[in-house]
Design a protein around this motif. Structure first.
Motif, PDB file in Angstrom:
ATOM      1  N   LEU A 297       0.502  -0.971  -0.041  1.00 47.75           N
ATOM      2  CA  LEU A 297       0.236   0.008   0.304  1.00 47.75           C
ATOM      3  C   LEU A 297       0.800   0.949  -0.158  1.00 47.75           C
ATOM      4  O   LEU A 297       1.865   1.697   0.931  1.00 47.75           O
ATOM      5  CB  LEU A 297      -1.134   0.166   1.073  1.00 47.75           C
ATOM      6  CG  LEU A 297      -1.751   0.710   1.049  1.00 47.75           C
ATOM      7  CD1 LEU A 297      -2.776   1.860   0.112  1.00 47.75           C
ATOM      8  CD2 LEU A 297      -2.472   0.965   2.975  1.00 47.75           C
ATOM      9  N   SER A 298       0.866   2.111  -1.131  1.00 50.96           N
ATOM     10  CA  SER A 298       1.639   3.031  -0.777  1.00 50.96           C
ATOM     11  C   SER A 298       0.557   4.967  -1.352  1.00 50.96           C
ATOM     12  O   SER A 298      -0.233   4.824  -1.974  1.00 50.96           O
ATOM     13  CB  SER A 298       2.296   3.205  -2.232  1.00 50.96           C
ATOM     14  OG  SER A 298       3.548   4.585  -2.210  1.00 50.96           O
ATOM     15  N   ILE A 299       0.632   5.438  -0.548  1.00 49.75           N
ATOM     16  CA  ILE A 299      -0.392   6.923   0.068  1.00 49.75           C
ATOM     17  C   ILE A 299       0.422   7.961   0.237  1.00 49.75           C
ATOM     18  O   ILE A 299       0.204   9.020   0.772  1.00 49.75           O
ATOM     19  CB  ILE A 299      -1.467   6.396   0.863  1.00 49.75           C
ATOM     20  CG1 ILE A 299      -0.946   5.805   2.240  1.00 49.75           C
ATOM     21  CG2 ILE A 299      -2.487   5.456   0.329  1.00 49.75           C
ATOM     22  CD1 ILE A 299      -2.509   5.630   2.957  1.00 49.75           C
ATOM     23  N   PHE A 321       4.252  -0.859   3.745  1.00 46.84           N
ATOM     24  CA  PHE A 321       3.268   0.402   3.839  1.00 46.84           C
ATOM     25  C   PHE A 321       4.313   1.717   3.401  1.00 46.84           C
ATOM     26  O   PHE A 321       5.242   2.227   4.532  1.00 46.84           O
ATOM     27  CB  PHE A 321       2.905   0.065   5.357  1.00 46.84           C
ATOM     28  CG  PHE A 321       1.497   1.398   5.827  1.00 46.84           C
ATOM     29  CD1 PHE A 321       1.054   1.889   4.375  1.00 46.84           C
ATOM     30  CD2 PHE A 321       1.758   2.305   6.824  1.00 46.84           C
ATOM     31  CE1 PHE A 321      -0.366   2.942   4.522  1.00 46.84           C
ATOM     32  CE2 PHE A 321       0.988   2.539   7.188  1.00 46.84           C
ATOM     33  CZ  PHE A 321      -0.271   3.756   6.087  1.00 46.84           C
ATOM     34  N   ASP A 322       3.764   2.489   2.450  1.00 48.20           N
ATOM     35  CA  ASP A 322       4.445   3.909   2.635  1.00 48.20           C
ATOM     36  C   ASP A 322       3.663   4.919   2.218  1.00 48.20           C
ATOM     37  O   ASP A 322       2.435   5.012   1.719  1.00 48.20           O
ATOM     38  CB  ASP A 322       5.376   3.631   1.162  1.00 48.20           C
ATOM     39  CG  ASP A 322       5.735   5.026   0.568  1.00 48.20           C
ATOM     40  OD1 ASP A 322       5.944   6.189   1.239  1.00 48.20           O
ATOM     41  OD2 ASP A 322       6.586   5.426  -0.291  1.00 48.20           O
ATOM     42  N   LEU A 350       8.121  -0.432   6.628  1.00 52.23           N
ATOM     43  CA  LEU A 350       7.916   1.210   6.989  1.00 52.23           C
ATOM     44  C   LEU A 350       8.421   2.167   5.874  1.00 52.23           C
ATOM     45  O   LEU A 350       9.721   2.429   6.955  1.00 52.23           O
ATOM     46  CB  LEU A 350       7.537   1.203   8.231  1.00 52.23           C
ATOM     47  CG  LEU A 350       6.350   1.871   9.251  1.00 52.23           C
ATOM     48  CD1 LEU A 350       5.560   1.634   8.499  1.00 52.23           C
ATOM     49  CD2 LEU A 350       6.158   1.940  10.119  1.00 52.23           C
ATOM     50  N   TYR A 351       7.527   3.015   5.392  1.00 54.93           N
ATOM     51  CA  TYR A 351       8.033   4.022   4.959  1.00 54.93           C
ATOM     52  C   TYR A 351       7.168   5.736   5.951  1.00 54.93           C
ATOM     53  O   TYR A 351       6.066   5.558   5.523  1.00 54.93           O
ATOM     54  CB  TYR A 351       8.126   4.627   3.482  1.00 54.93           C
ATOM     55  CG  TYR A 351       8.853   3.359   3.203  1.00 54.93           C
ATOM     56  CD1 TYR A 351      10.425   3.738   2.528  1.00 54.93           C
ATOM     57  CD2 TYR A 351       8.013   2.051   2.802  1.00 54.93           C
ATOM     58  CE1 TYR A 351      11.201   2.742   1.917  1.00 54.93           C
ATOM     59  CE2 TYR A 351       9.203   1.012   1.679  1.00 54.93           C
ATOM     60  CZ  TYR A 351      10.656   1.400   1.549  1.00 54.93           C
ATOM     61  OH  TYR A 351      11.168   0.804   0.721  1.00 54.93           O
ATOM     62  N   LEU A 352       7.901   6.063   6.758  1.00 53.64           N
ATOM     63  CA  LEU A 352       6.900   7.126   7.587  1.00 53.64           C
ATOM     64  C   LEU A 352       7.596   7.950   6.909  1.00 53.64           C
ATOM     65  O   LEU A 352       7.720   9.682   8.516  1.00 53.64           O
ATOM     66  CB  LEU A 352       6.446   6.770   9.054  1.00 53.64           C
ATOM     67  CG  LEU A 352       5.728   6.370   8.630  1.00 53.64           C
ATOM     68  CD1 LEU A 352       5.456   5.074  10.120  1.00 53.64           C
ATOM     69  CD2 LEU A 352       4.235   5.894   8.326  1.00 53.64           C
ATOM     70  N   HIS A 353       8.640   8.493   6.865  1.00 52.39           N
ATOM     71  CA  HIS A 353       9.309   9.735   6.564  1.00 52.39           C
ATOM     72  C   HIS A 353       8.966  11.213   5.874  1.00 52.39           C
ATOM     73  O   HIS A 353       8.085  10.769   5.289  1.00 52.39           O
ATOM     74  CB  HIS A 353      10.831   9.800   5.510  1.00 52.39           C
ATOM     75  CG  HIS A 353      10.861   9.241   4.230  1.00 52.39           C
ATOM     76  ND1 HIS A 353      10.743   7.403   3.639  1.00 52.39           N
ATOM     77  CD2 HIS A 353      10.515  10.032   3.203  1.00 52.39           C
ATOM     78  CE1 HIS A 353      10.053   7.839   3.046  1.00 52.39           C
ATOM     79  NE2 HIS A 353      10.562   8.857   1.960  1.00 52.39           N
ATOM     80  N   MET A 354       9.364  12.249   5.762  1.00 49.16           N
ATOM     81  CA  MET A 354       8.878  13.218   5.796  1.00 49.16           C
ATOM     82  C   MET A 354       7.324  13.544   6.413  1.00 49.16           C
ATOM     83  O   MET A 354       6.702  13.716   4.883  1.00 49.16           O
ATOM     84  CB  MET A 354       8.985  13.142   4.264  1.00 49.16           C
ATOM     85  CG  MET A 354      10.750  13.539   3.284  1.00 49.16           C
ATOM     86  SD  MET A 354      10.777  13.076   2.288  1.00 49.16           S
ATOM     87  CE  MET A 354      10.445  14.844   1.335  1.00 49.16           C
ATOM     88  N   ASN A 355       7.414  13.767   7.122  1.00 48.01           N
ATOM     89  CA  ASN A 355       6.191  14.233   7.835  1.00 48.01           C
ATOM     90  C   ASN A 355       6.174  15.383   8.709  1.00 48.01           C
ATOM     91  O   ASN A 355       7.202  15.498   8.982  1.00 48.01           O
ATOM     92  CB  ASN A 355       4.862  13.213   8.287  1.00 48.01           C
ATOM     93  CG  ASN A 355       4.604  11.892   7.462  1.00 48.01           C
ATOM     94  OD1 ASN A 355       3.445  12.554   6.396  1.00 48.01           O
ATOM     95  ND2 ASN A 355       5.206  11.219   6.969  1.00 48.01           N
ATOM     96  N   LYS A 356       4.620  14.965   9.810  1.00 46.88           N
ATOM     97  CA  LYS A 356       5.130  16.240  10.984  1.00 46.88           C
ATOM     98  C   LYS A 356       5.123  15.192  11.913  1.00 46.88           C
ATOM     99  O   LYS A 356       4.655  15.531  13.441  1.00 46.88           O
ATOM    100  CB  LYS A 356       4.343  17.081  10.956  1.00 46.88           C
ATOM    101  CG  LYS A 356       4.519  17.721   9.855  1.00 46.88           C
ATOM    102  CD  LYS A 356       3.309  19.375   9.387  1.00 46.88           C
ATOM    103  CE  LYS A 356       3.985  19.725   8.248  1.00 46.88           C
ATOM    104  NZ  LYS A 356       2.812  21.215   8.029  1.00 46.88           N
ATOM    105  N   ILE A 357       5.453  13.889  12.527  1.00 47.32           N
ATOM    106  CA  ILE A 357       5.326  12.713  12.977  1.00 47.32           C
ATOM    107  C   ILE A 357       6.125  13.260  14.806  1.00 47.32           C
ATOM    108  O   ILE A 357       7.566  13.849  15.037  1.00 47.32           O
ATOM    109  CB  ILE A 357       5.487  11.638  13.065  1.00 47.32           C
ATOM    110  CG1 ILE A 357       4.636  11.553  12.054  1.00 47.32           C
ATOM    111  CG2 ILE A 357       5.212  11.057  13.912  1.00 47.32           C
ATOM    112  CD1 ILE A 357       5.274   9.614  11.525  1.00 47.32           C
ATOM    113  N   ILE A 358       5.409  13.782  15.858  1.00 44.35           N
ATOM    114  CA  ILE A 358       5.944  13.973  16.915  1.00 44.35           C
ATOM    115  C   ILE A 358       6.475  13.007  18.067  1.00 44.35           C
ATOM    116  O   ILE A 358       6.128  11.306  17.330  1.00 44.35           O
ATOM    117  CB  ILE A 358       5.614  14.665  17.982  1.00 44.35           C
ATOM    118  CG1 ILE A 358       3.858  14.230  17.596  1.00 44.35           C
ATOM    119  CG2 ILE A 358       5.462  16.647  17.136  1.00 44.35           C
ATOM    120  CD1 ILE A 358       2.811  15.105  19.134  1.00 44.35           C
ATOM    121  N   GLY A 359       7.145  12.831  19.502  1.00 46.60           N
ATOM    122  CA  GLY A 359       6.830  11.394  20.098  1.00 46.60           C
ATOM    123  C   GLY A 359       8.677  10.615  20.136  1.00 46.60           C
ATOM    124  O   GLY A 359       9.502  11.223  18.816  1.00 46.60           O
TER     125      GLY A 359
END
Length: 662
Positions: A297-299, A321-322, A350-359
């Protein structure tokens, strides 16, 4: 031309993608035993010689002239009627096919033909109208038809295809100018069609109703069209027919689709869904369900915000999952918790780079199959807990450009023997390992800029002998650089052309050349081969989608190209692909300049004649492009065959020659 006519026992002659000039030689018709003849060369021109009709044992024939005046079929292609054993036939950039259909009648009579490609031949709606009065009926053996890169505009091409074929498995109409609604009556084709490629056309979402009742369809490619509607209505229209039960791969990427992600579980067999580079936005509703069969799944490259629904964690078959390049803004532990259903056992990338994720970083050890984890360029902060661990299968870990704090110890890397990419740069992390710690991994890429590695020079680096990129700048080291580091460093280098760019072994890196015929092409290929790495070449005219496929297959880590082609690579860098780009002219932003070097500075690398040196790809005129492994031995032998007289580098033996007396 070489005197091929003397090799009367020759069965396979491949001249594909050479820069041969002049006409196709007629004496090729004397090679009566030929079964395979790829003749797609850049500067071939003139008429296709009728003598090719003498090759009655020919099974595969690929003809094309990409540059220059092009080649033509004259006399209605009567010579084709003799090729009764032909199973694969490809015509690329043949200039006069649109003027007559007599040649197509000859092809239609070939009883064994299974794959036919007519790519870039300027076929248009006029050709369909011209050929309509005749009754063309291809053999039931025809299963693959490639009509890509032509100039069809009307959907009547679908009706025409259904009238001339009855057992089609794969149809490629990509890179035409198709638009508008077509009749849903595909004739007998709808009982056999598995793969349909309509990418790079002008279709809109309302046209999807044409394909909803192809009950055998497995793959539908619709990237780079004119979809502007919202995703829920698009998927609703597509799911009204039986295709919702058969579809396994759906590509809607690079459109202008709006809305948010809706329930796609109705597509009960779906394995791959590509929605990247659209205009999807908002929060993904909590109740969205994914098909139990979904693997990829790539979104990415959209405008989603919030987090990830808990339902995604129930996708028990999910491998990749991207969701990079969005605006996700919740805590990372929450996201990982939502993915911690049965998906934690199947997820590999698992690709979650280039977001604004915190923690901060949570414990990932329960994701037992995870190989790739990209969390860079977010807003991660807080201190890393001393007890968290990463999966033992992890190969690539990238968390650069965040605000993470704390200490990473040898405990965090326990049993991570497969790790080869480590990027912790631009955080506020300290790496504190026990004095004689021996890492379980051997890294290819070491990026630790701005991490605290000091004050003593990190001794554990002495165990790393496979890296091709190392950055330990701003690392708070206050020490004398040990002799072992300088002694080891030359082993990681090649010539100055290759030094900053490539690893020293073929198993570590592939380099993709996206260049025209130029000195830099030669320099790049030679630098790569001197390092024991692998070069894969591609056509500068390739589209972004075509490049993506080759990047996937070749796993290239470096692309050498012109600045005018960089835009084709941007989406790939933002998604699954970890590679660098170097340009031979002025480099755009985030690209390297093509370096100049001195051959005398090249360190010797041990290379076996059986090592792979090149991975050229077919033109993709019959189904997808395929890579061919070439070793140092095969390339040297190929050159040696063209040198007259004794040659000490010749790898041929007497028994390798068809007729030793020739």
């Amino acid at each position: 031309m070489l005197p091929f006519g003397n090799l009367y026992k020759l069965q396979h002659l491949d001249l594909w993608h050479n820069f041969l000039e002049a006409n196709i030689p007629s004496f090729l018709g004397n090679l009566s035993q030929l079964q395979h003849l790829p003749l797609s060369c850049y500067y071939f021109e003139g008429n296709i010689p009728s003598q090719l009709g003498n090759l009655t044992k020919l099974e595969q024939l690929y003809l094309g002239g990409y540059l220059g005046g092009g080649i033509k079929i004259e006399d209605g292609g009567q010579w084709l009627s003799n090729l009764l054993s032909l199973t694969h036939f490809s015509l690329v950039s043949i200039s006069n096919l649109d003027r007559s259909y007599s040649w197509l009648k000859m092809i239609a009579k070939l009883p064994e033909l299974s794959e036919l490609s007519l790519v870039g031949c300027s076929l248009s709606d006029h050709f369909i109208l011209l050929s309509k009065p005749s009754k063309l009926n291809f053999s039931t053996s025809l299963s693959v038809l490639d009509l890509s890169q032509n100039t069809f505009t009307s959907p009547m091409v679908f009706q025409w295809v259904s009238n001339i074929t009855s057992n089609l498995f794969e149809l490629d109409l990509s890179a035409n100018h198709l638009e508008g609604f077509t009749s849903s009556d595909f004739g007998t084709v709808k009982n056999s069609l598995r793969h349909l490629d309509l990418s790079s056309n002008n279709f809109k979402a309302k046209d999807l109703k044409s394909f909803t009742n192809i009950c055998t369809l497995h793959s539908l490619y619709l990237s780079s069209n004119k979809f502007t509607e919202d995703l829920p209505s698009i998927l609703s229209n597509l799911s009204r027919g039986c295709v919702r039960h058969s579809l396994q791969k759906l590509d809607l990427s690079s459109n202008h689709i709006t809305g948010t992600l809706s329930d796609i579980s109705v597509f009960s067999s779906l394995k791959t869904l590509f929605l990247q580079t659209n205009r999807l936005s908002g929060r993904i509703p909590e109740g969205v369900k994914l098909p139990s069969t979904l693997e990829d799944l790539s979104i990415s490259e959209n405008f989603f915000k919030g987090g990830i629904p808990k339902s995604f964690g129930n996708a028990c078959a999910l491998h990749s999952f991207d969701m990079s390049g969005n605006n996700l803004n919740v805590e990372l532990p929450t996201i990982i918790s939502h993915l911690s259903g049965c998906a934690r056992y199947s997820l590999q990338e698992l690709y979650l780079h280039m977001n604004k994720i915190i923690g901060t970083l949570p414990d990932f050890s329960t994701f037992t199959s995870l190989k790739v984890l990209y969390l860079s360029e977010n807003k991660l902060n807080g201190e890393i807990h001393k007890d968290i661990q990463f999966p033992h299968q992890l190969e690539e870990l990238d968390v650069h450009s965040n605000s993470l704090k704390g200490v990473l110890s040898d405990y965090h890397f326990t049993n991570m023997s497969k790790l080869h990419v480590l990027d912790l740069s631009d955080n506020s992390l300290a790496l504190t390992f026990t004095q004689n710690w021996v890492p379980p991994f051997r890294l290819f890429t070491i990026k630790l800029r701005s991490c605290n590695l000091g004050p003593a020079f990190p001794k554990w680096l002495q165990t790393q002998n496979k890296y091709f990129y190392i950055d330990i700048s701003k690392a708070a080291i206050s020490d004398i650089v040990p002799k072992w580091f300088w002694a080891k460093l030359p082993l990681q280098q090649g010539s100055k052309i290759a030094n900053p760019l490539l690893p020293p072994r073929a198993s570590l890196c592939n380099s993709l050349s996206l260049l025209p015929n130029s000195p830099e092409f030669v320099f790049t290929f030679m630098a790569v081969s001197m390092l024991g790495a692998v070069a894969t070449t591609t056509n500068p005219s390739y589209t972004a989608a075509e490049l993506a496929k080759q990047l996937d297959v070749s796993n290239a880590k470096l692309v050498v190209t012109l600045s005018t082609h960089v835009h084709k690579l941007n989406n790939q860098q933002a998604q699954h692909h970890f590679f660098k780009v170097a340009t031979v002219d002025d480099p755009p932003e985030n690209c390297w300049a093509f370096p100049e070097g001195d051959e005398s500075e090249v360190s010797e690398v041990e290379i076996s004649v059986e090592d792979t040196v090149a991975l050229p790809f077919s033109s993709g005129t019959t189904r997808l492009a395929k890579g061919v492994i070439l070793t140092h031995k095969s390339l040297v032998t190929s050159v040696a065959q063209q040198i007259e007289g004794e040659n000490p580098h010749m790898y041929l033996k007497e028994e390798d020659v068809a007729d030793p007396e020739v």
